[in-house]
Design an enzyme around this catalytic site. Structure first.
Site, PDB file in Angstrom:
ATOM      1  N   THR A 266     -11.733   9.431  -2.346  1.00  0.00           N
ATOM      2  CA  THR A 266     -12.786   9.987  -3.199  1.00  0.00           C
ATOM      3  C   THR A 266     -12.474   9.792  -4.682  1.00  0.00           C
ATOM      4  O   THR A 266     -13.365   9.469  -5.483  1.00  0.00           O
ATOM      5  CB  THR A 266     -12.977  11.480  -2.895  1.00  0.00           C
ATOM      6  OG1 THR A 266     -13.417  11.629  -1.546  1.00  0.00           O
ATOM      7  CG2 THR A 266     -13.990  12.107  -3.835  1.00  0.00           C
TER       8      THR A 266
ATOM      9  N   SER B 140      27.195 -14.889 -10.566  1.00  0.00           N
ATOM     10  CA  SER B 140      28.183 -13.805 -10.585  1.00  0.00           C
ATOM     11  C   SER B 140      28.584 -13.474 -12.012  1.00  0.00           C
ATOM     12  O   SER B 140      28.650 -14.348 -12.874  1.00  0.00           O
ATOM     13  CB  SER B 140      29.429 -14.213  -9.787  1.00  0.00           C
ATOM     14  OG  SER B 140      30.447 -13.241  -9.908  1.00  0.00           O
TER      15      SER B 140
ATOM     16  N   SER C  42     -21.480   7.273  -0.050  1.00  0.00           N
ATOM     17  CA  SER C  42     -20.394   8.235   0.120  1.00  0.00           C
ATOM     18  C   SER C  42     -19.095   7.469  -0.067  1.00  0.00           C
ATOM     19  O   SER C  42     -19.049   6.255   0.153  1.00  0.00           O
ATOM     20  CB  SER C  42     -20.445   8.856   1.520  1.00  0.00           C
ATOM     21  OG  SER C  42     -19.225   9.498   1.847  1.00  0.00           O
TER      22      SER C  42
END
Length: 492
Positions: free
Chosen positions: A104, A321, A143
């Site tokens: 909603t 690394s 809706s």
């Protein structure tokens, strides 16, 4: 109009001050305050924002055609929706993707942004809802329960297209490498143990086939997701909507999106059923599984450079690394592996969310949406990244490939049709125990002549089926023929 930096808006809980520059309104503001969950807003997924605007535009056009919406108001709404679909105002879609309320808040965010922009277009001020209202007009005959899932489906259609495009880029990159490596003989492996010869091109061609298959499966799900429930309104009965609204809105929506959508035959069922999303998520998981497996292979094949397989080289992307000088890691396959892990988890979340629906509505579609679109986005980016920053730059190490073939006892398998399985096993065992080659043992035992052996071990004959002559019965070897302490070889 409030001339300060704020305007006042009202909802059923009371009044709130809204920043004057905001296009959203009171419902959106409350949702932003309530759902500070992920920090990922609707705006993070442009397909969803554009899909919401497409639905609102189609609804306005249908309602105006039915005489339920003034043409001037329709024009304002449509103009605002077009702007949103062009990428404007996306920063105003500020509600968190993870939210309560079955979507909603997302629907109201769209209603308010489109309404306030339409008010400006019509010559009014933001928040002057007496002229045009987010619920009364922008949300007319709708809706959340049909707008939100319809928008999800539309957005998914476009997400599928984007992922298919990225997969095609990756597929073509692997295809180019398969052709480039077609003449490089190497040793295949099963269970990480030496198996039988193949070409590096054959190995890379399998990744092409896997992507082709998954692209086909993804295309099939696109047809499933094109069935929408727009017009269902609250639970699928169509209450507050005109009888002809669903059909007219569908026509408009197809024109706006360019998709071939269809209205579900049973809107009550379609409003509560999330099975299509579960199926699509399953296909995304399938894609992720095979992409991750492919990346596992690339990491193994490139392992080293001295103490690993070392058969291929991945393009170096960054220092590997902070302590080991010269180390380079397979960072691109690694990131795709992690994308896959995330997709696996999202599939579980979608499964639970779809199952948790009750009666006429599933309130957990926001979790489906965020999980699904995150998987689409990351898989799409992962495929293009893997193609552009890894696969296209892969090179082979022919010397290493040749070395593993020449020294492998697995070549004995190719001699089964000539000297029999028992002899081949004995040859392989002796070669393994003494550190010699299969060729040397066969010639020393005079099991084959040098020319026969050369013919049997021709590279082009080692990587495809071959017609063999009928084999005579091979005499059983005595235990004395077996090298002492040499391990036998399994059949597979």
């Amino acid at each position: 109009m409030n001339t300060s930096n704020f305007r006042v808006e009202y909802d059923l809980l009371g009044e709130r001050q809204i920043p004057q520059e905001a296009y959203y309104g009171v419902h959106t503001l409350r949702a932003v305050e309530n759902f500070q969950i992920s920090g990922v807003t609707i705006a993070a997924y442009p397909e969803l924002v554009n899909a919401l605007a497409s639905v609102k535009q189609a609804a306005a056009e249908a309602n105006a055609e039915l005489g339920l919406l003034d043409p001037a108001l329709r024009d304002g709404i449509v103009a605002a929706c077009v702007e949103v679909r062009q990428g404007k105002l996306h920063d105003q879609f500020v509600v968190d993707m993870i939210q309560g309320g079955a979507g909603t808040s997302t629907n109201m965010n769209a209603n308010e942004v489109i309404c306030n922009r339409a008010l400006e277009i019509l010559g009014h001020h933001r928040g002057d809802y007496t002229y045009l209202h987010p619920n009364e007009h922008v949300n007319l005959a709708q809706s959340t329960n049909d707008v939100y899932p319809t928008a999800l489906r539309i957005a998914t259609c476009f997400a599928i297209e984007r992922l298919l495009g990225a997969m095609k880029i990756l597929r073509d990159a692997f295809a180019e490498k398969a052709e480039e490596f077609a003449g490089l003989l190497k040793l295949g492996r099963t269970q990480l143990q030496d198996a039988v010869p193949m070409t590096l091109g054959q190995e890379f061609s399998t990744y092409v086939v896997m992507l082709d298959e998954d692209m086909a499966r993804l295309g099939e799900t696109s047809a499933l997701i094109r069935e929408i429930n727009l017009g269902a309104t609250a639970i699928g009965t169509g209450i507050t909507a005109h009888p002809e609204y669903a059909g007219k809105a569908l026509v408009a929506l197809n024109r706006i999106t360019g998709l071939e959508l269809s209205t579900a035959p049973n809107l009550i069922e379609a409003t509560q059923d999330c099975g299509a999303f579960v199926q699509i998520s399953g296909v995304l998981k399938r894609i992720a599984v095979k992409l991750s497996k492919t990346c596992n292979d690339l990491r193994l094949l490139s392992s080293g450079p001295r103490a690993g397989f070392g058969e291929i080289n991945l393009p170096p992307m960054q220092a590997g690394s902070s302590i080991m000088p010269g180390k380079v890691n397979p960072v691109i396959p690694e990131v795709v592996n992690q994308i896959a892990f995330e997709v696996f988890g999202s599939d579980v979340a979608i499964t639970f969310a779809a199952e948790a629906g009750q009666l006429q509505l599933n309130a957990f579609e926001p979790m489906i949406a965020v999980s699904l679109f995150r998987s689409f986005k990351h898989l799409t980016n992962g495929c293009t990244t893997l193609a552009e920053r890894c696969v296209k730059g892969i090179t082979a190490n022919p010397e290493r490939l040749r070395e593993t073939i020449e020294r492998s006892i697995a070549l004995a398998t190719a001699l089964n049709p000539y000297i029999g399985y028992k002899n081949a096993t004995s040859v392989a065992s002796e070669a393994h125990a003494n550190g010699t080659t299969v060729r040397e043992v066969v010639l020393a035992r005079k099991l084959m002549t040098e020319s026969e052996l050369d013919d049997a071990l021709r590279p082009e004959e080692l990587v495809r089926p071959r017609v063999y002559a009928a084999k005579a019965v091979v005499p059983k070897l005595s235990t004395a023929d077996e090298p002492a302490g040499a391990p036998g070889l399994p059949a597979d």
